[in-house]
Design an enzyme around this catalytic site. Sequence first.
Site, PDB file in Angstrom:
ATOM      1  N   ILE A  82     -20.979 -50.623 -11.733  1.00 31.99           N
ATOM      2  CA  ILE A  82     -21.910 -49.523 -11.994  1.00 31.99           C
ATOM      3  C   ILE A  82     -21.283 -48.179 -11.636  1.00 31.99           C
ATOM      4  O   ILE A  82     -20.909 -47.932 -10.493  1.00 31.99           O
ATOM      5  CB  ILE A  82     -23.238 -49.726 -11.208  1.00 31.99           C
ATOM      6  CG1 ILE A  82     -23.731 -51.178 -11.357  1.00 31.99           C
ATOM      7  CG2 ILE A  82     -24.268 -48.703 -11.670  1.00 31.99           C
ATOM      8  CD1 ILE A  82     -23.941 -51.665 -12.791  1.00 31.99           C
ATOM      9  N   LYS A  83     -21.203 -47.343 -12.652  1.00 29.02           N
ATOM     10  CA  LYS A  83     -20.600 -46.022 -12.465  1.00 29.02           C
ATOM     11  C   LYS A  83     -21.679 -45.057 -11.969  1.00 29.02           C
ATOM     12  O   LYS A  83     -22.731 -44.892 -12.606  1.00 29.02           O
ATOM     13  CB  LYS A  83     -20.056 -45.524 -13.820  1.00 29.02           C
ATOM     14  CG  LYS A  83     -18.603 -45.100 -13.751  1.00 29.02           C
ATOM     15  CD  LYS A  83     -18.079 -44.823 -15.135  1.00 29.02           C
ATOM     16  CE  LYS A  83     -16.846 -43.946 -15.063  1.00 29.02           C
ATOM     17  NZ  LYS A  83     -16.327 -43.616 -16.387  1.00 29.02           N
ATOM     18  N   ILE A  84     -21.389 -44.457 -10.842  1.00 28.40           N
ATOM     19  CA  ILE A  84     -22.371 -43.585 -10.173  1.00 28.40           C
ATOM     20  C   ILE A  84     -21.720 -42.206  -9.995  1.00 28.40           C
ATOM     21  O   ILE A  84     -20.591 -42.116  -9.519  1.00 28.40           O
ATOM     22  CB  ILE A  84     -22.708 -44.141  -8.756  1.00 28.40           C
ATOM     23  CG1 ILE A  84     -23.173 -45.604  -8.833  1.00 28.40           C
ATOM     24  CG2 ILE A  84     -23.672 -43.238  -8.006  1.00 28.40           C
ATOM     25  CD1 ILE A  84     -24.629 -45.823  -9.018  1.00 28.40           C
TER      26      ILE A  84
END
Length: 214
Positions: A82-84
Amino acid sequence: MKFFIDTADVKEIRKANEYGLVDGVTTNPSLIAKTGRKFEEVIEEIASIIDGPISVEVTALDTDGMLKQARNLAKMHDNFVIKIPMTLEGMAAVRKLKTEGIKTNVTLVFSANQALIAAKAGATYVSPFVGRLDDISAPGMELIEQIVQIYDNYDFDTEVLVASIRNPIHVMEAAMMGADVATIPFNVIDMLARHPLTTSGIDKFMKDWASVPK
Ligand code: G3P
């Protein structure tokens, strides 16, 4: 050094994968928009092609919103990372996701302190954007050198994922500096294998071979 491909275009992913040059994939909202396709449909297709980490980005800006999107995405496929975005709200999300065993990639990193914060939050990957720094006359690769040193100093597990790569020199320098991953657009992957002396050498061998009696 691992090679990820920085695209959401499944044709490019399939092609690069045929050459055995794809250890993983990174996407972002702009790359998804470029495909003109639905987000879930694209990332599911990517997961069916590549058996490796696939970064998919949240679009909420508050911690709770990011957590909700991240949990849903993580449920869709084991390989989704998950890219945050690199914000304080994002770091709270990264910390929580780590306790839940969900992998994260902290994106839009432009300083060594941001990378330090991401590692302290427990990010799986940190994505410094070297090309966008070069674009504003700040040497992007100097940031990679700083982050690699800081992570070595403290034995952080966070992997340095060099992003916003625009040319083969970025890739070569990333490897020299010991970055863990380079995420590379298809056109740059193509350039990596090319050299004018290789091309002219093949031409000459082919011409000479044609004159050999058969
Ligand atoms: O995926 C993030 C990053 O690699 C974007 O690159 O070329 O839009 O700066 P670029």
